[in-house]
Write an enzyme that holds these catalytic residues in place. Sequence first.
Site, PDB file in Angstrom:
ATOM      1  N   GLN A  79       0.839  -1.203   0.000  1.00  0.00           N
ATOM      2  CA  GLN A  79       0.000   0.000   0.000  1.00  0.00           C
ATOM      3  C   GLN A  79       0.873   1.252   0.000  1.00  0.00           C
ATOM      4  OE1 GLN A  79      -3.030   0.232   3.031  1.00  0.00           O
ATOM      5  NE2 GLN A  79      -3.836   2.104   2.176  1.00  0.00           N
ATOM      6  N   PHE A  80       1.235   1.696  -1.204  1.00  0.00           N
ATOM      7  CA  PHE A  80       2.120   2.853  -1.335  1.00  0.00           C
ATOM      8  C   PHE A  80       1.491   4.123  -0.770  1.00  0.00           C
ATOM      9  CE2 PHE A  80      -0.511   3.378  -5.057  1.00  0.00           C
ATOM     10  CZ  PHE A  80      -0.547   4.745  -5.286  1.00  0.00           C
ATOM     11  N   THR A  81       0.169   4.175  -0.656  1.00  0.00           N
ATOM     12  CA  THR A  81      -0.501   5.391  -0.185  1.00  0.00           C
ATOM     13  C   THR A  81      -0.162   5.720   1.267  1.00  0.00           C
ATOM     14  OG1 THR A  81      -2.519   4.185   0.385  1.00  0.00           O
ATOM     15  CG2 THR A  81      -2.395   5.141  -1.831  1.00  0.00           C
TER      16      THR A  81
END
Length: 177
Positions: A79-81
């Site tokens: 989850q790069f966010t």
Amino acid sequence: MKAILQRVLSASVTVEKEVVSSIGKGVLVFAAVAPGDTEKEADSLAQKVLKLKLWDDDAGGRWKKSVMDIGGEVLCVSQFTLLASTKKGNKPDFHGAMGGDDAKRLYQYFFEKVQQGYMAERVKNGVFQAMMEVALVNDGPVTLEISAGQKPTPAPTPTPTPTPAPARGRATIDQPK
């Protein structure tokens, strides 16, 4: 690297209406890779995921058992966010996340380290860069943020002292003696 750990009774990942991974009691891990992260940070984060004491023991002692101690499962989701910046305006800025193939390689390394540190069949994975539906039943709720390899915040740059402007009027020149 940064991760959000959630103690869960169950969790699953669905991609294109198909459940690709699911676990029972254990830990759901949302993990993000930052520019500059290396295998060292991935190793450290993997160990933390497996060893963090999130459950009570049989005698009621608080925060005494890890996911391995209880025989739980682990579901890892990229989850790069997690590394978004929202300091300017209302649109998230994702420059704090590593991109592309490098992020995929290091995330996969992290996932494999979690598997190697425990029982591989008890560690599941989402799908890197896919739109995922993540379902969970939080236990507690217990949700923690962990990180490895945080870069130290640089010391503030000293503000230079302004140089006084030359005096107006007649200038004097020092003569050598």
